[in-house]
Every structure is written in structure tokens, then in C-alpha cells.
Write a protein that holds these residues in place. Structure first.
Motif, PDB file in Angstrom:
ATOM      1  N   MET A   1      -6.760  14.546  34.812  1.00 17.72           N
ATOM      2  CA  MET A   1      -6.468  16.004  35.127  1.00 17.72           C
ATOM      3  C   MET A   1      -6.877  16.426  36.395  1.00 17.72           C
ATOM      4  SD  MET A   1      -8.208  18.893  32.647  1.00 17.72           S
ATOM      5  CE  MET A   1      -7.627  18.162  31.223  1.00 17.72           C
ATOM      6  N   ASN A   2      -6.004  17.316  37.058  1.00 18.28           N
ATOM      7  CA  ASN A   2      -6.344  17.846  38.226  1.00 18.28           C
ATOM      8  C   ASN A   2      -6.116  19.415  38.286  1.00 18.28           C
ATOM      9  OD1 ASN A   2      -4.339  18.359  41.068  1.00 18.28           O
ATOM     10  ND2 ASN A   2      -6.154  17.467  41.223  1.00 18.28           N
ATOM     11  N   ASP A   3      -7.155  19.833  39.157  1.00 15.43           N
ATOM     12  CA  ASP A   3      -7.044  21.375  39.284  1.00 15.43           C
ATOM     13  C   ASP A   3      -7.722  21.417  40.621  1.00 15.43           C
ATOM     14  OD1 ASP A   3      -6.082  23.913  37.567  1.00 15.43           O
ATOM     15  OD2 ASP A   3      -7.652  24.414  39.440  1.00 15.43           O
ATOM     16  N   VAL A   4      -7.482  22.400  41.468  1.00 17.46           N
ATOM     17  CA  VAL A   4      -8.228  22.716  42.610  1.00 17.46           C
ATOM     18  C   VAL A   4      -9.447  23.731  42.185  1.00 17.46           C
ATOM     19  CG1 VAL A   4      -6.274  23.093  44.220  1.00 17.46           C
ATOM     20  CG2 VAL A   4      -7.282  25.085  42.879  1.00 17.46           C
ATOM     21  N   SER A   5      -9.668  23.881  41.026  1.00 16.36           N
ATOM     22  CA  SER A   5     -10.912  24.696  40.546  1.00 16.36           C
ATOM     23  C   SER A   5     -11.545  23.599  39.598  1.00 16.36           C
ATOM     24  CB  SER A   5     -10.629  25.728  39.892  1.00 16.36           C
ATOM     25  OG  SER A   5     -11.638  26.228  39.075  1.00 16.36           O
ATOM     26  N   VAL A   6     -12.882  22.874  40.112  1.00 16.50           N
ATOM     27  CA  VAL A   6     -13.897  22.110  39.183  1.00 16.50           C
ATOM     28  C   VAL A   6     -14.045  23.179  37.990  1.00 16.50           C
ATOM     29  CG1 VAL A   6     -15.872  21.144  38.892  1.00 16.50           C
ATOM     30  CG2 VAL A   6     -14.892  21.309  41.040  1.00 16.50           C
ATOM     31  N   ALA A   8     -11.835  25.230  36.231  1.00 11.89           N
ATOM     32  CA  ALA A   8     -10.781  24.927  35.327  1.00 11.89           C
ATOM     33  C   ALA A   8     -10.562  23.293  34.741  1.00 11.89           C
ATOM     34  CB  ALA A   8      -9.366  25.018  36.235  1.00 11.89           C
ATOM     35  N   ILE A   9     -11.187  22.492  35.516  1.00 15.09           N
ATOM     36  CA  ILE A   9     -11.007  21.247  35.173  1.00 15.09           C
ATOM     37  C   ILE A   9     -12.009  20.984  33.919  1.00 15.09           C
ATOM     38  CG2 ILE A   9     -11.684  18.667  35.553  1.00 15.09           C
ATOM     39  CD1 ILE A   9     -10.654  19.403  38.449  1.00 15.09           C
ATOM     40  N   ASP A  10     -13.228  21.376  34.228  1.00 12.22           N
ATOM     41  CA  ASP A  10     -14.414  21.533  33.081  1.00 12.22           C
ATOM     42  C   ASP A  10     -13.622  22.108  31.483  1.00 12.22           C
ATOM     43  OD1 ASP A  10     -15.955  20.264  34.744  1.00 12.22           O
ATOM     44  OD2 ASP A  10     -16.949  21.845  35.215  1.00 12.22           O
ATOM     45  N   LYS A  11     -13.044  23.287  31.846  1.00 16.72           N
ATOM     46  CA  LYS A  11     -12.573  23.915  30.758  1.00 16.72           C
ATOM     47  C   LYS A  11     -11.462  23.308  30.064  1.00 16.72           C
ATOM     48  CE  LYS A  11     -10.532  28.595  29.662  1.00 16.72           C
ATOM     49  NZ  LYS A  11      -9.961  29.754  30.163  1.00 16.72           N
ATOM     50  N   GLY A  12     -10.576  22.658  31.029  1.00 20.67           N
ATOM     51  CA  GLY A  12      -9.574  21.784  30.318  1.00 20.67           C
ATOM     52  C   GLY A  12      -9.986  20.387  29.550  1.00 20.67           C
ATOM     53  N   MET A  13     -10.954  19.875  30.246  1.00 23.19           N
ATOM     54  CA  MET A  13     -11.704  18.807  29.445  1.00 23.19           C
ATOM     55  C   MET A  13     -12.400  19.239  28.159  1.00 23.19           C
ATOM     56  SD  MET A  13     -10.715  16.048  31.028  1.00 23.19           S
ATOM     57  CE  MET A  13     -11.973  14.614  30.402  1.00 23.19           C
TER      58      MET A  13
END
Length: 64
Positions: A1-6, A8-13
């Protein structure tokens, strides 16, 4: 999972884990399966780190 925002990554996970947990509650996924899925996911703000060893990459972006 990739995003420039950490964040957003945490939310996605967290969303992935919540969906898998819901599958456990419904008896569709076992705890071991959930853990295996989560172990296979790599989340990082750097694309090479997140997808460098991937065989398949799916791009998914919400549209406004």
C-alpha cells in the motif's frame, strides 16, 4: 500500500484489518488467514519500498 501520507496509509491498513476482522466474525475468514494477509501487505510512503518486489500492483484512487 502506498500513499504520500503516512496517515492515509495507516487509515488504509486499519480498514483492511477491520474488513478482515468482520470476515472472521461472519466465519468467512480465519484468524490465521487474516494474519497471513496482513503479513503479505507492505505499506510505505515510498513506492519502491511498497511495491518493489510485487508481482501485481493495483492502482485505486477515490474520485472526488
Amino acid at each position: 500500500m502506498n500513499d504520500v501520507s503516512v496517515e492515509a496509509i495507516d487509515k488504509g491498513m486499519s480498514a483492511v484489518r477491520a474488513n478482515l476482522d468482520k470476515g472472521i466474525e461472519k466465519g468467512k475468514v480465519g484468524e490465521a488467514q487474516r494474519d497471513e494477509v496482513l503479513e503479505r501487505l507492505i505499506a510505505a510512503p515510498d513506492l519502491d519500498a511498497a511495491a518493489g518486489e510485487s508481482d501485481l500492483i493495483v492502482e485505486a484512487a477515490p474520485e472526488s
